[in-house]
Design an enzyme around this catalytic site. Structure first.
Site, mmCIF file in Angstrom:
data_model
loop_
_atom_site.group_PDB
_atom_site.id
_atom_site.type_symbol
_atom_site.label_atom_id
_atom_site.label_comp_id
_atom_site.label_asym_id
_atom_site.label_seq_id
_atom_site.Cartn_x
_atom_site.Cartn_y
_atom_site.Cartn_z
ATOM 1 C CD GLU A 121 -2.938 -1.340 2.221
ATOM 2 O OE1 GLU A 121 -2.969 -0.472 3.111
ATOM 3 O OE2 GLU A 121 -3.724 -2.306 2.187
ATOM 4 C CD GLU A 167 -4.138 -5.865 2.993
ATOM 5 O OE1 GLU A 167 -4.977 -5.074 3.461
ATOM 6 O OE2 GLU A 167 -2.928 -5.787 3.245
#
Ligand code: BMA
Length: 368
Positions: free
Chosen positions: A186, A294
């Site tokens: 991320e 995710e």
């Protein structure tokens, strides 16, 4: 044609085939690790594996029970992919930032492998300049761990501890267990110390390369496939802005969540479809595998989320696996998979019965 020439041509032929099928970041990856890479690619043409973070460690109302999993309690099978988190391992602690004992985690990882499942690992490592992974006010943390930086030696020590753990993941015959490692994830968001507002693209790439090189070469670890996993990007250009390179990444991932309950469903579907369109193309062009590294809808406010939202979002794409986040046992309403009695259970069972969705029992041998 003389024999030597024929042999040479045959050799080149074999090399070309091996290259297109099993080129991994680490050329010396174990044969099981290379097989896993090839099988991820293969399974993505047949369907999608379901994954769950910390699945066999804890769930709603329990922790550490042997053989237990919320997913299995609901649908009778374990997820095909299990995610694990190593935050605080770097500090030499016995427990992770989510209060999981690392020895117990190792036991569970071995059990997953023994049953034929796939393991992936993330690492929310602390900020080397102080604070947690989310301590991101500083813009010099990444620079500080690179060669010449004030925290470089500390970072090497953290990588040594990481390598010790990754190298301790072995089967009953002492052979290394292949791991899909997903470091510095991320990073296109700005909430970790390695985020987009915390370092330059060059610094991020240097951090990635240093880590890969350290694990593969300095520590001689050969059981790793590396996952690149930015957050949602609108365009391919944006997605690859901080990409370390084709020789540094095995798997192209992306982390996309549905926010805002039911009202966020349309946006979520649109984002997954948009990202998967260009990630699929890029994976084909670059000989990589695509995954939804995710995903999920926190606390599952929609009873039909699995078949009406998730399946809709992913159908038509080649995605080796999707992984929903953890069912926290010590945090209210922080769960992403159903547990017995949860309102989306029936829909989840329908999702599980979809012929294109793989849970553990239906997996082919992923390591041959
Ligand atoms: C986050 C949350 C946190 C957790 C972290 C690392 O998304 O689940 O509670 O500490 O992941 O696992």
């Amino acid at each position: 044609m003389n024999t030597k020439l024929i042999l040479a041509m045959f050799g080149i032929g074999c090399l070309t085939t091996a290259f297109s099928q099993t080129t991994t970041v680490d050329p010396r990856a174990t044969k099981e690790t290379k097989a896993l890479f090839a099988n991820l690619k293969k399974i993505s043409t047949q369907g999608v594996m379901f994954g769950h973070q910390d699945d066999a460690l804890y769930g709603i109302g329990w922790k550490y029970d042997t053989g237990r999993s919320d997913v299995k309690s609901v649908c009778g099978d374990y997820p095909a992919v299990s995610g694990w988190e190593l935050g605080h391992l770097e500090l030499g602690r016995s427990h992770s930032l989510d209060s999981v004992n690392f020895d117990t985690m190792r036991v569970r990882i071995k059990e997953v492998y023994r049953r034929g499942g796939v393991n992936t690992i993330s690492w929310h490592l602390n900020n080397p300049l102080g604070g947690t992974a989310w301590d991101c006010k500083t813009t010099t943390a990444v620079k500080s761990v690179l060669p010449g930086g004030e925290k470089h030696l500390l970072f090497n020590q953290w990588l040594d501890r990481l390598a010790l753990f990754l190298g301790s993941l072995r089967d009953d015959n002492g052979r290394l267990i292949p791991i899909l490692f997903r470091p510095f994830h991320e990073h296109t968001g700005a909430w970790f110390w390695w985020g987009s507002k915390q370092c330059t693209p060059q610094e991020y790439v240097a951090l990635w390369k240093y880590t890969v090189n350290y694990l593969n070469k300095t520590k001689g670890l050969h059981n790793l496939l590396f996952i690149y996993s930015p957050v949602y990007a609108e365009t391919q250009k944006e997605y690859f802005e901080r990409y370390p390179g084709n020789d540094q990444v095995d798997v192209l991932g992306v982390d996309i969540y549905q926010d805002g309950g039911e009202t966020g469903a349309e946006k979520y579907i649109r984002e997954v479809q948009n990202a998967m369109t260009f990630i699929n193309n890029a994976a084909k062009e670059r000989n990589k595998v695509a995954v939804l590294s995710e995903t999920g809808s926190e606390a599952l406010p929609m009873n039909n989320w699995w078949t009406s939202v998730l399946l809709k979002a992913i159908s038509g794409y080649q995605i080796a696996y999707l992984m929903v986040w953890r069912n926290a046992c010590d945090k209210q309403n922080h769960f992403y998979a159903p547990y017995p009695g949860q309102a989306s259970c029936n829909d989840f069972i329908q999702f599980k019965n979809n012929p294109r969705v793989f849970f553990e029992k239906r997996l082919p041998d992923m390591y041959k």
